[in-house]
Design a protein around this motif. Structure first.
Motif, PDB file in Angstrom:
ATOM      1  N   PRO A  70       0.921  -1.030  -0.213  1.00 11.41           N
ATOM      2  CA  PRO A  70       0.025   0.023   0.067  1.00 11.41           C
ATOM      3  C   PRO A  70       0.319   1.311  -0.553  1.00 11.41           C
ATOM      4  CG  PRO A  70      -1.114  -1.435   1.740  1.00 11.41           C
ATOM      5  CD  PRO A  70       0.905  -2.368   0.838  1.00 11.41           C
ATOM      6  N   SER A  71       1.770   1.242   0.931  1.00  7.00           N
ATOM      7  CA  SER A  71       2.873   2.204   1.061  1.00  7.00           C
ATOM      8  C   SER A  71       3.909   2.255   1.389  1.00  7.00           C
ATOM      9  CB  SER A  71       1.808   3.804   1.708  1.00  7.00           C
ATOM     10  OG  SER A  71       2.329   5.047   1.938  1.00  7.00           O
ATOM     11  N   THR A  72       4.806   2.879   1.046  1.00  8.12           N
ATOM     12  CA  THR A  72       6.577   3.244   2.726  1.00  8.12           C
ATOM     13  C   THR A  72       6.083   3.732   2.993  1.00  8.12           C
ATOM     14  OG1 THR A  72       7.337   4.476   0.572  1.00  8.12           O
ATOM     15  CG2 THR A  72       7.235   2.217   0.027  1.00  8.12           C
ATOM     16  N   GLU A  73       5.261   4.321   3.094  1.00 10.16           N
ATOM     17  CA  GLU A  73       5.094   5.377   4.658  1.00 10.16           C
ATOM     18  C   GLU A  73       5.820   6.876   4.124  1.00 10.16           C
ATOM     19  OE1 GLU A  73       2.165   5.590   6.327  1.00 10.16           O
ATOM     20  OE2 GLU A  73       2.209   3.392   6.481  1.00 10.16           O
ATOM     21  N   ALA A  74       6.470   6.850   5.461  1.00  9.23           N
ATOM     22  CA  ALA A  74       7.598   7.964   5.334  1.00  9.23           C
ATOM     23  C   ALA A  74       9.278   7.642   4.752  1.00  9.23           C
ATOM     24  CB  ALA A  74       7.933   8.723   6.328  1.00  9.23           C
ATOM     25  N   GLU A  75       9.237   6.282   4.450  1.00 10.26           N
ATOM     26  CA  GLU A  75      10.979   5.591   3.427  1.00 10.26           C
ATOM     27  C   GLU A  75      10.369   5.887   2.161  1.00 10.26           C
ATOM     28  OE1 GLU A  75      13.561   1.933   4.358  1.00 10.26           O
ATOM     29  OE2 GLU A  75      11.218   1.779   4.309  1.00 10.26           O
ATOM     30  N   ALA A  76      11.558   6.669   2.001  1.00  6.67           N
ATOM     31  CA  ALA A  76      11.277   6.596   0.407  1.00  6.67           C
ATOM     32  C   ALA A  76      11.448   5.327  -0.370  1.00  6.67           C
ATOM     33  CB  ALA A  76      12.981   7.423  -0.057  1.00  6.67           C
ATOM     34  N   GLU A  78      13.159   3.871  -2.969  1.00  4.70           N
ATOM     35  CA  GLU A  78      14.305   3.334  -3.185  1.00  4.70           C
ATOM     36  C   GLU A  78      14.936   3.079  -2.213  1.00  4.70           C
ATOM     37  OE1 GLU A  78      13.734   6.474  -6.044  1.00  4.70           O
ATOM     38  OE2 GLU A  78      13.567   6.891  -3.761  1.00  4.70           O
ATOM     39  N   GLN A  79      15.347   3.745  -0.355  1.00  2.36           N
ATOM     40  CA  GLN A  79      15.374   2.933   0.732  1.00  2.36           C
ATOM     41  C   GLN A  79      14.718   1.224   0.915  1.00  2.36           C
ATOM     42  OE1 GLN A  79      14.879   6.744   2.690  1.00  2.36           O
ATOM     43  NE2 GLN A  79      17.611   6.953   2.981  1.00  2.36           N
ATOM     44  N   PHE A  80      13.461   1.740   0.829  1.00  3.14           N
ATOM     45  CA  PHE A  80      12.707   0.687   1.182  1.00  3.14           C
ATOM     46  C   PHE A  80      12.787  -0.599   0.504  1.00  3.14           C
ATOM     47  CE2 PHE A  80       8.880  -1.842  -0.072  1.00  3.14           C
ATOM     48  CZ  PHE A  80       8.660  -2.447   0.954  1.00  3.14           C
ATOM     49  N   SER A  81      12.957  -0.205  -1.229  1.00  2.25           N
ATOM     50  CA  SER A  81      13.205  -1.228  -2.130  1.00  2.25           C
ATOM     51  C   SER A  81      14.532  -1.625  -1.935  1.00  2.25           C
ATOM     52  CB  SER A  81      13.388  -0.599  -3.625  1.00  2.25           C
ATOM     53  OG  SER A  81      13.238  -1.589  -4.656  1.00  2.25           O
ATOM     54  N   GLY A 295      22.611  -4.227  -5.074  1.00  4.92           N
ATOM     55  CA  GLY A 295      23.929  -2.427  -4.436  1.00  4.92           C
ATOM     56  C   GLY A 295      23.130  -1.092  -5.002  1.00  4.92           C
ATOM     57  N   GLY A 296      21.787  -0.680  -5.396  1.00  4.68           N
ATOM     58  CA  GLY A 296      21.363  -0.106  -5.156  1.00  4.68           C
ATOM     59  C   GLY A 296      20.645   0.627  -6.151  1.00  4.68           C
ATOM     60  N   GLY A 297      21.553  -0.429  -7.299  1.00  8.18           N
ATOM     61  CA  GLY A 297      20.843   0.590  -9.544  1.00  8.18           C
ATOM     62  C   GLY A 297      19.351   0.035  -9.547  1.00  8.18           C
ATOM     63  N   GLY A 298      18.783   0.200 -10.557  1.00  7.04           N
ATOM     64  CA  GLY A 298      18.347   0.131 -10.768  1.00  7.04           C
ATOM     65  C   GLY A 298      17.348   1.681 -11.052  1.00  7.04           C
ATOM     66  N   ALA A 299      16.195   2.244 -11.187  1.00  2.00           N
ATOM     67  CA  ALA A 299      15.184   3.091 -11.545  1.00  2.00           C
ATOM     68  C   ALA A 299      14.108   3.673 -10.950  1.00  2.00           C
ATOM     69  CB  ALA A 299      15.157   3.749 -13.067  1.00  2.00           C
ATOM     70  N   SER A 300      13.252   4.510 -10.741  1.00  3.27           N
ATOM     71  CA  SER A 300      12.204   5.231  -9.798  1.00  3.27           C
ATOM     72  C   SER A 300      11.201   5.537 -11.306  1.00  3.27           C
ATOM     73  CB  SER A 300      12.347   5.767  -8.647  1.00  3.27           C
ATOM     74  OG  SER A 300      13.416   4.437  -7.779  1.00  3.27           O
TER      75      SER A 300
END
Length: 303
Positions: A70-76, A78-81, A295-300
């Motif tokens: 539903p939501s990642t709340e206050a977390e971006a 990118e960080q949640f993913s 390692g954080g690669g990808g896109a949003s």
């Protein structure tokens, strides 16, 4: 001085509490290649996507997972993913060929998280184009199932163009019950079963049936026809030898009884049979990742 302390305390609280809030969305369990916590996808949509991803994994080795929250709340996102990717460990260990599509439906945000081993093919630019040109147009039209399916299919096509280590054939493992059977107990049970079959069917036919059953079990456990044939022949010969020895012992016993004039008669030979069945069916590659790293690669993106 009091004003300075108040300001310092406010800054400290402002740094601590947002940091705590960033981790307030728990990472769900990986119960399948598609995890939908919003009920957006129908059971048919989930089954179809799961089958597509299973087939791709079996053919290519790379693992792809989809998560809808539903939501990642206050977390971006990118960080949640990245937290999800590090927890699920999608992709093969040391190959790191995993990809994760995360959708925060109420936030209208999504992200493609890419494992280390796919960053050369599924680049940030490519991931962004998949989001902007394939997924979000369908999301804007309310077609979430279509957008996810099209996005997954394009990710598969991109990964297919990357040269990755071949898929290793699965290592067959015997059902867990067989792994815990004591060899001495199994051998004892085999002799009892063989004796029963010889009494029931006769020496030759009983030995043949016993050898055939053991051969079938050996083939089931080992997957090798040669091992099954060898086990069948060995058990057949052992059953015949056991019958010959038993007959010889009975003849000796009768001779001794006649020689000693022993009127006492004794008979020994008790048998017991039991039946056990084991069934260990699990699907499961769906319930865990392969140990891949991200390692954080990808896109949003958003819609």
């Amino acid at each position: 001085m009091k004003a300075a302390k108040a300001i310092l305390l406010a800054l400290l609280l402002g740094w601590v509490f947002p940091s705590l809030a960033l981790a307030n969305v728990a990472v769900p369990s990986l119960v399948g290649r598609v995890v939908d916590q919003t009920g957006t996808l129908s059971s048919g949509d989930v089954a179809s996507l799961n089958q597509t991803l299973r087939n791709f994994e079996a053919r290519k080795g790379s693992q792809i997972a989809v998560l809808i929250v539903p939501s990642t709340e206050a977390e971006a996102i990118e960080q949640f993913s990245l937290r999800v990717a590090e927890t699920w460990k999608i992709g093969r260990k040391k190959i790191d060929d995993g990809a994760l599509l995360v959708i925060a439906k109420n936030d209208r945000h999504l992200r493609i998280e890419v494992g280390y081993g796919l960053e050369g093919a599924l680049t940030d630019v490519t991931s962004k184009r998949i989001i902007d040109e394939i997924i979000t147009p369908k999301f804007k039209a309310g077609d979430f199932a279509g957008g996810i399916s099209a996005g997954v299919n394009r990710i598969i096509r991109v990964i297919d163009g990357e040269k990755l280590p071949a898929v290793e054939p699965p290592h067959w493992q015997a059902p867990s019950l067989l792994n815990h059977i004591d060899p001495t107990f199994a051998l004892f049970g085999l002799f009892i079963f063989g004796a029963f079959m010889r009494k029931l069917l006769g020496a030759l036919l009983g030995a043949t049936v016993t050898g055939g059953i053991v051969g079938a079990l050996a083939w089931y456990v080992s997957g090798s026809l040669a091992a099954a044939l060898l086990a069948s022949v060995v058990v057949f010969m052992m059953a015949l030898v056991a019958e010959i020895l038993a007959s010889a012992n009975q003849g000796v016993g009768r001779s001794r009884r006649r020689g000693w004039g022993d009127d006492n008669s004794s008979s020994g030979g008790s048998w017991s049979s039991g039946s056990s069945s084991s069934s260990d069916s699990s699907s499961s590659s769906d319930s865990g990742g392969g140990g891949g790293s991200f390692g954080g690669g990808g896109a949003s993106g958003s819609w």
